[in-house]
Design a protein around this motif. Sequence first.
Motif, PDB file in Angstrom:
ATOM      1  N   MET A  63       0.736  -1.597   0.226  1.00  0.00           N
ATOM      2  CA  MET A  63       0.188   0.018   0.114  1.00  0.00           C
ATOM      3  C   MET A  63       0.951   1.202  -0.228  1.00  0.00           C
ATOM      4  O   MET A  63       2.513   1.377   0.527  1.00  0.00           O
ATOM      5  CB  MET A  63      -1.033   0.115   1.240  1.00  0.00           C
ATOM      6  CG  MET A  63      -2.306  -1.097   1.506  1.00  0.00           C
ATOM      7  SD  MET A  63      -3.152  -1.142   2.566  1.00  0.00           S
ATOM      8  CE  MET A  63      -3.519   0.361   2.258  1.00  0.00           C
ATOM      9  N   GLY A  64       0.335   2.211  -0.874  1.00  0.00           N
ATOM     10  CA  GLY A  64       1.417   3.399  -0.375  1.00  0.00           C
ATOM     11  C   GLY A  64       0.332   4.910  -0.574  1.00  0.00           C
ATOM     12  O   GLY A  64      -0.938   4.558  -0.954  1.00  0.00           O
ATOM     13  N   TRP A  65       0.999   5.721  -0.365  1.00  0.00           N
ATOM     14  CA  TRP A  65       0.506   7.022  -0.820  1.00  0.00           C
ATOM     15  C   TRP A  65       1.198   7.703  -1.802  1.00  0.00           C
ATOM     16  O   TRP A  65       2.188   7.456  -1.937  1.00  0.00           O
ATOM     17  CB  TRP A  65       0.274   8.213   0.597  1.00  0.00           C
ATOM     18  CG  TRP A  65      -0.423   7.231   1.810  1.00  0.00           C
ATOM     19  CD1 TRP A  65      -0.453   7.120   2.758  1.00  0.00           C
ATOM     20  CD2 TRP A  65      -2.248   7.932   1.708  1.00  0.00           C
ATOM     21  NE1 TRP A  65      -1.414   6.362   3.336  1.00  0.00           N
ATOM     22  CE2 TRP A  65      -2.238   7.542   2.093  1.00  0.00           C
ATOM     23  CE3 TRP A  65      -2.735   9.051   0.285  1.00  0.00           C
ATOM     24  CZ2 TRP A  65      -4.132   8.136   2.628  1.00  0.00           C
ATOM     25  CZ3 TRP A  65      -3.595   8.837   0.714  1.00  0.00           C
ATOM     26  CH2 TRP A  65      -4.565   8.468   2.059  1.00  0.00           C
ATOM     27  N   PHE A  66       0.580   8.488  -2.919  1.00  0.00           N
ATOM     28  CA  PHE A  66       0.797   9.265  -3.835  1.00  0.00           C
ATOM     29  C   PHE A  66       0.622  10.110  -4.290  1.00  0.00           C
ATOM     30  O   PHE A  66      -0.906  10.915  -3.460  1.00  0.00           O
ATOM     31  CB  PHE A  66       0.821   8.133  -5.725  1.00  0.00           C
ATOM     32  CG  PHE A  66       1.041   6.630  -5.370  1.00  0.00           C
ATOM     33  CD1 PHE A  66       1.031   5.676  -4.562  1.00  0.00           C
ATOM     34  CD2 PHE A  66       2.156   6.446  -6.289  1.00  0.00           C
ATOM     35  CE1 PHE A  66       1.548   4.329  -4.633  1.00  0.00           C
ATOM     36  CE2 PHE A  66       3.089   4.808  -6.346  1.00  0.00           C
ATOM     37  CZ  PHE A  66       2.585   4.602  -5.758  1.00  0.00           C
ATOM     38  N   ARG A  67       0.972  11.247  -4.813  1.00  0.00           N
ATOM     39  CA  ARG A  67       0.261  12.990  -4.950  1.00  0.00           C
ATOM     40  C   ARG A  67       0.975  12.833  -6.218  1.00  0.00           C
ATOM     41  O   ARG A  67       1.779  12.447  -7.122  1.00  0.00           O
ATOM     42  CB  ARG A  67       1.240  13.328  -3.995  1.00  0.00           C
ATOM     43  CG  ARG A  67       2.758  13.352  -4.289  1.00  0.00           C
ATOM     44  CD  ARG A  67       3.183  14.698  -3.362  1.00  0.00           C
ATOM     45  NE  ARG A  67       4.484  15.099  -2.831  1.00  0.00           N
ATOM     46  CZ  ARG A  67       5.295  15.849  -2.049  1.00  0.00           C
ATOM     47  NH1 ARG A  67       4.474  16.219  -0.974  1.00  0.00           N
ATOM     48  NH2 ARG A  67       6.359  15.976  -2.179  1.00  0.00           N
ATOM     49  N   GLN A  68       0.264  14.611  -6.897  1.00  0.00           N
ATOM     50  CA  GLN A  68      -0.431  14.457  -7.776  1.00  0.00           C
ATOM     51  C   GLN A  68      -0.934  16.669  -8.116  1.00  0.00           C
ATOM     52  O   GLN A  68      -1.491  15.797  -7.727  1.00  0.00           O
ATOM     53  CB  GLN A  68      -1.184  13.841  -9.116  1.00  0.00           C
ATOM     54  CG  GLN A  68      -1.360  13.499 -10.686  1.00  0.00           C
ATOM     55  CD  GLN A  68      -2.513  13.122 -11.307  1.00  0.00           C
ATOM     56  OE1 GLN A  68      -3.074  12.178 -10.674  1.00  0.00           O
ATOM     57  NE2 GLN A  68      -1.399  12.809 -12.505  1.00  0.00           N
ATOM     58  N   VAL A  69       0.053  17.018  -8.808  1.00  0.00           N
ATOM     59  CA  VAL A  69      -0.627  18.296  -8.713  1.00  0.00           C
ATOM     60  C   VAL A  69      -0.739  18.526 -10.288  1.00  0.00           C
ATOM     61  O   VAL A  69      -0.468  16.997 -11.619  1.00  0.00           O
ATOM     62  CB  VAL A  69       1.359  19.208  -8.742  1.00  0.00           C
ATOM     63  CG1 VAL A  69       1.110  19.323  -6.907  1.00  0.00           C
ATOM     64  CG2 VAL A  69       2.267  18.763  -9.062  1.00  0.00           C
ATOM     65  N   PRO A  70      -1.058  19.323 -10.617  1.00  0.00           N
ATOM     66  CA  PRO A  70      -1.863  19.382 -12.320  1.00  0.00           C
ATOM     67  C   PRO A  70      -0.150  18.757 -13.471  1.00  0.00           C
ATOM     68  O   PRO A  70       0.471  20.072 -12.696  1.00  0.00           O
ATOM     69  CB  PRO A  70      -2.472  21.269 -12.672  1.00  0.00           C
ATOM     70  CG  PRO A  70      -3.043  20.708 -10.977  1.00  0.00           C
ATOM     71  CD  PRO A  70      -2.221  20.297 -10.132  1.00  0.00           C
ATOM     72  N   ASN A  71      -0.688  19.206 -14.790  1.00  0.00           N
ATOM     73  CA  ASN A  71       0.544  18.310 -15.435  1.00  0.00           C
ATOM     74  C   ASN A  71       1.586  17.695 -14.549  1.00  0.00           C
ATOM     75  O   ASN A  71       2.347  18.107 -15.922  1.00  0.00           O
ATOM     76  CB  ASN A  71       0.770  20.063 -16.076  1.00  0.00           C
ATOM     77  CG  ASN A  71      -0.642  20.963 -16.899  1.00  0.00           C
ATOM     78  OD1 ASN A  71      -1.956  19.732 -16.652  1.00  0.00           O
ATOM     79  ND2 ASN A  71      -0.900  22.098 -16.191  1.00  0.00           N
ATOM     80  N   GLU A 120       3.093  13.406 -13.695  1.00  0.00           N
ATOM     81  CA  GLU A 120       2.370  13.031 -13.501  1.00  0.00           C
ATOM     82  C   GLU A 120       2.555  12.211 -11.723  1.00  0.00           C
ATOM     83  O   GLU A 120       3.501  13.308 -10.701  1.00  0.00           O
ATOM     84  CB  GLU A 120       3.866  11.737 -13.338  1.00  0.00           C
ATOM     85  CG  GLU A 120       3.805  11.513 -15.516  1.00  0.00           C
ATOM     86  CD  GLU A 120       4.646  10.573 -15.571  1.00  0.00           C
ATOM     87  OE1 GLU A 120       5.659  10.066 -17.213  1.00  0.00           O
ATOM     88  OE2 GLU A 120       6.008   9.836 -14.383  1.00  0.00           O
ATOM     89  N   ARG A 121       2.014  11.477 -11.368  1.00  0.00           N
ATOM     90  CA  ARG A 121       1.983  10.500  -9.689  1.00  0.00           C
ATOM     91  C   ARG A 121       2.818   9.996  -9.401  1.00  0.00           C
ATOM     92  O   ARG A 121       3.609   9.485  -9.914  1.00  0.00           O
ATOM     93  CB  ARG A 121       0.555   9.566  -9.931  1.00  0.00           C
ATOM     94  CG  ARG A 121      -0.292   9.511  -8.183  1.00  0.00           C
ATOM     95  CD  ARG A 121      -1.565   8.768  -8.922  1.00  0.00           C
ATOM     96  NE  ARG A 121      -2.263   9.287  -9.027  1.00  0.00           N
ATOM     97  CZ  ARG A 121      -3.886   8.889  -9.529  1.00  0.00           C
ATOM     98  NH1 ARG A 121      -3.592   7.867  -9.075  1.00  0.00           N
ATOM     99  NH2 ARG A 121      -4.338   9.718 -10.036  1.00  0.00           N
ATOM    100  N   GLU A 122       3.334  10.882  -8.158  1.00  0.00           N
ATOM    101  CA  GLU A 122       4.527  10.058  -7.549  1.00  0.00           C
ATOM    102  C   GLU A 122       4.251   9.490  -5.875  1.00  0.00           C
ATOM    103  O   GLU A 122       3.660  10.047  -5.355  1.00  0.00           O
ATOM    104  CB  GLU A 122       5.949  11.218  -7.387  1.00  0.00           C
ATOM    105  CG  GLU A 122       4.784  12.649  -6.284  1.00  0.00           C
ATOM    106  CD  GLU A 122       6.156  13.836  -6.001  1.00  0.00           C
ATOM    107  OE1 GLU A 122       7.136  13.366  -6.625  1.00  0.00           O
ATOM    108  OE2 GLU A 122       5.833  14.597  -5.592  1.00  0.00           O
TER     109      GLU A 122
END
Length: 132
Positions: free
Chosen positions: A39-47, A49-51
């Motif tokens: 399981m993981g937490w990822f984050r994404q901002v506009p334009n 990639e999800r990191e």
Amino acid sequence: QVHLVESGGGSVQAGGSLRLSCEHSGYTSATTGPFSQCMGWFRQVPNQEREAVATVRLGDATTYISGSVKGRFTMSRVYGKNAVILQMDSLKSEDTAIYYCGAMLAFGRGPCPDGSDQYNYWGQGTQVTVSS
């Protein structure tokens, strides 16, 4: 079928703390033969990639923390549940993003994959906003 339920997030000033939780149903065991849950937490901002921010392998509790948050964020699993907690301290404005919980079955042991394209299941996402 795996279903992920996220909670936490919100708005905070720089230097503050937030906690994200994620629990999933579907897998009844942390390990299945040579595979174990990641399981993981990822984050994404506009334009962008999800990191990956942090991951944990439920079978042996091996964690991975991204270098950008190391020393500020802590990832832990909740024993007895298919759940993880991401404790975020000393938040910075650059931590502002939509945070997503992901899950997958991964072969072997050790750190979980950190590529978002390898995760099969996702939560709906929760907004984290840090104001400076």
